[in-house]
Structure formats: structure tokens, C-alpha cells
Design an enzyme around this catalytic site. Structure first.
Site, PDB file in Angstrom:
ATOM      1  N   SER A 260      81.055 -52.869 -19.402  1.00  9.80           N
ATOM      2  CA  SER A 260      82.313 -52.230 -19.819  1.00  9.80           C
ATOM      3  C   SER A 260      83.160 -52.047 -18.579  1.00  9.80           C
ATOM      4  CB  SER A 260      82.054 -50.866 -20.469  1.00  9.80           C
ATOM      5  OG  SER A 260      81.636 -51.005 -21.799  1.00  9.80           O
TER       6      SER A 260
ATOM      7  N   ARG B  87      68.157 -50.894 -24.715  1.00  8.15           N
ATOM      8  CA  ARG B  87      68.519 -49.470 -24.673  1.00  8.15           C
ATOM      9  C   ARG B  87      67.347 -48.661 -24.122  1.00  8.15           C
ATOM     10  NH1 ARG B  87      72.946 -47.604 -27.350  1.00  8.15           N
ATOM     11  NH2 ARG B  87      72.923 -49.412 -28.736  1.00  8.15           N
TER      12      ARG B  87
ATOM     13  N   ARG C  52      69.391 -42.252 -18.640  1.00  9.66           N
ATOM     14  CA  ARG C  52      70.128 -41.722 -19.793  1.00  9.66           C
ATOM     15  C   ARG C  52      69.155 -41.354 -20.904  1.00  9.66           C
ATOM     16  NH1 ARG C  52      75.191 -46.068 -20.195  1.00  9.66           N
ATOM     17  NH2 ARG C  52      75.792 -45.911 -17.996  1.00  9.66           N
TER      18      ARG C  52
ATOM     19  N   GLU D 241      76.817 -56.088 -25.842  1.00 12.21           N
ATOM     20  CA  GLU D 241      77.487 -55.576 -24.638  1.00 12.21           C
ATOM     21  C   GLU D 241      76.604 -55.683 -23.402  1.00 12.21           C
ATOM     22  OE1 GLU D 241      78.577 -51.359 -22.592  1.00 12.21           O
ATOM     23  OE2 GLU D 241      78.442 -51.385 -24.777  1.00 12.21           O
TER      24      GLU D 241
ATOM     25  N   ARG E 145      69.740 -56.107 -19.128  1.00 10.47           N
ATOM     26  CA  ARG E 145      70.346 -56.891 -20.218  1.00 10.47           C
ATOM     27  C   ARG E 145      70.604 -58.325 -19.777  1.00 10.47           C
ATOM     28  NH1 ARG E 145      74.134 -53.056 -24.058  1.00 10.47           N
ATOM     29  NH2 ARG E 145      72.692 -51.293 -24.136  1.00 10.47           N
TER      30      ARG E 145
END
Length: 424
Positions: free
Chosen positions: A352, A277, A262, A349, A390
Site C-alpha cells: 500500500s 496474514r 500485528r 495486496e 507475501r
């Protein structure tokens, strides 16, 4: 993609639901309905002209059998054919514009989703585990990793620039152990393990909703017109595009480990340090394809399956129901799972879990045939089970010791072969 029939039948309700995401979406509904009206008017005219052409063609055939002159009628048929071709070009252009607008409209939030503008209005559902109380100042995971000699950001930057990392020794082994642990755990719950391609065609990203809206987030190989996957959700969900499944094939559960790529456009200045990130990161993804009447029950199970990973690792977390303004484009309802980071004193987070209802299925044209022979669009669900980097970061922070070592969670010890990771 929304059902155009829904927009025709109850445009005010659609506008109201979309305005809970962003009031600007109401304009797209109006534009779609305008194009749809124009499209249907042209279709009607084409049908009229075709009927007239067919009638005149039959008349020509009849007159020729009688030996009569048909030149005038043939000229009229030619004109009708040219008019039809002209309208067909207009129809194609209108249908292209209509599809572009429909592809730009997000999914409708489920009625159980709280209305809100941003993450500050998300609703906490539950918590699990208690954050550990340290008798020393807990360090952030990047400092722990660098001190242990298992994460190297400087050399990664030399290779690829910012927002990349190199995992070394026990860091690489811990990443691999987490991947295998997650895959094994989910496989025991009847998820079929899939290893998909990492390069995919543009229409595959259209199917799950990344294109056309999120082009700037994607890495594209222009020469071959292929994209690197932003998540395994994209190829897994599209495995059944343009297919009609039988009812007894459902539900379908899939799990996949892949790297994800990404650009993180628009996130500059956020999470500059560490593994939170990154442009490239590992993730274990869960995807479900189910019958519509079961999808919300399946969402709860999917979320619980992702939670099981954190519980097995002993990592405190909370589950948050996202409000309308914070949900993803394709989602009708989303739970975020947030893990505790001691150095930041807050939850971040790590997964999701979303129900997209038939939004993606309509874009992919994925349906199933019921026992009465009727066709229905499937419902699709996806969730991280979990984001591996993460999870590794959370382990380093929650299991850190004052001497710089990190205790290995008991669930991973058979995978890793050690109880403690110590500084080299």
C-alpha cells in the site's frame, strides 16, 4: 490530525469530505467545534481576568508607595488569581478532550479519490504481466513450502500459537535474499537505509495515527509502556518529530527492513493458512518526507518504486486506487499493489502506497522553514517495498513446477546461489 482552522473556516466542506469515508465522522466535527468554542470562551475570560488582576496589582503598588491601605485590593487580586487557576484547570480539561476528538478524526480524502463504501468500489489503474497458464493444478504456497521442507507451520504453532511460521533452509535463505535484493534496489534510487528500534513509545504511534484508534491491533509491553512496531513507517516517519527542517534537507527518502508485529484483531477466519496474514512478518518499507507541492508527484514515484520490485521478479500484478471507504485512517490517497496468486486465481495486496499530506506532520509537529523564513508542515508518504513474506509466497506459487520444485527468479539467483529450489 486536521487543522482546527479548517474546521472553523469550512465545517460543512469537512463534514462532506469525511462523510465519504463514514457518515459518523460528522458528529466528531461537531463535537470538536463545540469544545473549541468552549475553549476559546474560557481563554477569553482568562485573558480578561489576567488583565484585571494586572491592573489591580499595579494599583496596589502605587497605593503602597503613597502609604495607603491595600488590604481590600489585595483580597480582590487573590480572588482573581483563584478564579484564573480554576479556569486554567477547566481549560486544560477542555484542551485534552479537544485533542482526543481531533486525534479520532481521519484524514480528508484527496479530491481524486473515488467515493465508495468498501473494496468492491476500488478502481483498477493498471496491470503488469500476464498470469502464467499452468498445465497442472497450481498448489497454494503453504503446500509448496511444506513439500519443499522450507516452511513449518506446525512447529511454529508449538512455539507461538497460530498465525506464525518457521522458515527453514532455502525458505530462510529466500527470505533473506528478498530482503537484501529489495534494500539494494531501493538504495540505488537514493533511499537512505535506516535500521530503527522495534520497540517504541506510545506518542510515536500517536504521531503516525495508530494510536489511539488502533490500540487493539498492537502488541504492548506493559511493564515498560513500549509497543512493538506494526510497520517501519512508524519509527521512520517519527525520526523528525518536533523538528524544524531546512528547505534544502527536503526531500528525504528512507528505506528500512524490519519485522512487523500485528495482532490482526478482527481478521479471525481470514487467511488462516499460509503466510498472507501473520502476527509477525518481514517488510521492507519506503518513507518520504517532502514539500507539500511535490507530494502527489512523489506518490506516483513511490508507487513505481514498489512496482519495480515485482517487475524485476517477473510477478504479475495490478495497481488499484482505493476508494474513500477503504483507505487507511491517516491517508489522503492510497494505491494498493496486488500480486497474482495462481492457487486462488486472483490478485492479493502486497503493498500500500499512501500520501498522508500534513496529517501525520501535525501530530508529530514536523515542519520545515522555507527560503523566506516561513514555517510549513511537511507532507509524509509511505509504502511497502515490499511485504517480504507475501513476495516469497507469490514466488513459490508463480514459479512452481509440476515436480514440486520452484524456479528461482533470475534477479535473485546471485543472492541465493541456486537456480532451482528442490524438495529435500
Amino acid at each position: 490530525m486536521l487543522d482546527i482552522e479548517l474546521l472553523r473556516k469550512d465545517p460543512e466542506w469537512v463534514r462532506e469530505r469525511l462523510s465519504t469515508r463514514d457518515k459518523a465522522y460528522a458528529e466528531l466535527v461537531d463535537r470538536a467545534l463545540e469544545l473549541d468554542r468552549e475553549r476559546r470562551a474560557i481563554l477569553k475570560e482568562i485573558e480578561r481576568l489576567r488583565a484585571e488582576r494586572n491592573a489591580k496589582s499595579k494599583e496596589i503598588g502605587k497605593l503602597k508607595k503613597e502609604g495607603k491601605d491595600t488590604a481590600e485590593l489585595e483580597a480582590e487580586v487573590k480572588n482573581l488569581r483563584e478564579s484564573i487557576e480554576k479556569y486554567e484547570v477547566e481549560l486544560f480539561e477542555l484542551e485534552t478532550k479537544l485533542r482526543e476528538v481531533m486525534l479520532s478524526i481521519p484524514n480528508l480524502p484527496h479530491e481524486s479519490v473515488p467515493v465508495g463504501e468498501d473494496e468492491s468500489q476500488n478502481v483498477e489503474v493498471r496491470r503488469w504481466g500476464k498470469p502464467r497458464k499452468f498445465n497442472f493444478q497450481p498448489k497454494p504456497h503453504w503446500e509448496i513450502g511444506e513439500r519443499l521442507g522450507i516452511i513449518d507451520f506446525e512447529r511454529a504453532s508449538k512455539l507461538s500459537g497460530s498465525r506464525f511460521s518457521v522458515l527453514l533452509g532455502w525458505g530462510a535463505k529466500l527470505e533473506r535474499a528478498l530482503i537484501n535484493f529489495m534494500l539494494d534496489l531501493h538504495s540505488k534510487k537514493n533511499y537512505k537505509e535506516i535500521l530503527p528500534p522495534h520497540l517504541i513509545r506510545p506518542e510515536i504511534l500517536v504521531g503516525t495515527g495508530q494510536l489511539p484508534k488502533f490500540e487493539e491491533e498492537l502488541y504492548r509491553c506493559e511493564r515498560d509502556d513500549l509497543y512493538l512496531i506494526p510497520t517501519a513507517e512508524v519509527p521512520l516517519t517519527n525520526l523528525f518529530r518536533d523538528e524544524i527542517l531546512s528547505e534544502d534537507q527536503l526531500p528525504i527518502y528512507m528505506v528500512s527492513y524490519t519485522p512487523c508485529y500485528r495482532r490482526e484483531a478482527g481478521s479471525y477466519g481470514k487467511d488462516i493458512r499460509g503466510l498472507i496474514r501473520q502476527h509477525q512478518f518481514d517488510k521492507v518499507e519506503l518513507v518520504k518526507i517532502v514539500k507539500p507541492e511535490h507530494s502527489y508527484e512523489e506518490l506516483e514515484r513511490l508507487t513505481a518504486d514498489a512496482e519495480d520490485v515485482l517487475q524485476a521478479l517477473g510477478l504479475p500484478y495490478r495497481v488499484v486506487l482505493l476508494c474513500t471507504g477503504d483507505m487507511g485512517f491517516a491517508s489522503a490517497k492510497t494505491y494498493d499493489i496486488e500480486v497474482w496468486f495462481p492457487s486462488q486465481g486472483r490478485y492479493r495486496e502486497i503493498s500500500s502506497c499512501s500520501n498522508c499530506e500534513d496529517f501525520q506532520a501535525r501530530r508529530m509537529n514536523t515542519r520545515y522553514r522555507d527560503s523566506q523564513g516561513k514555517l510549513h508542515f511537511v507532507h509524509t508518504l509511505n509504502g511497502s517495498g515490499l511485504a517480504v513474506g507475501r513476495t516469497l509466497s507469490a514466488i513459490l506459487e508463480n514459479y512452481q513446477q509440476e515436480d514440486g520444485s520452484v524456479i528461482v527468479p533470475p534477479a535473485l539467483r546471485d543472492y541465493l546461489g541456486v537456480d532451482v529450489i528442490k524438495p529435500e
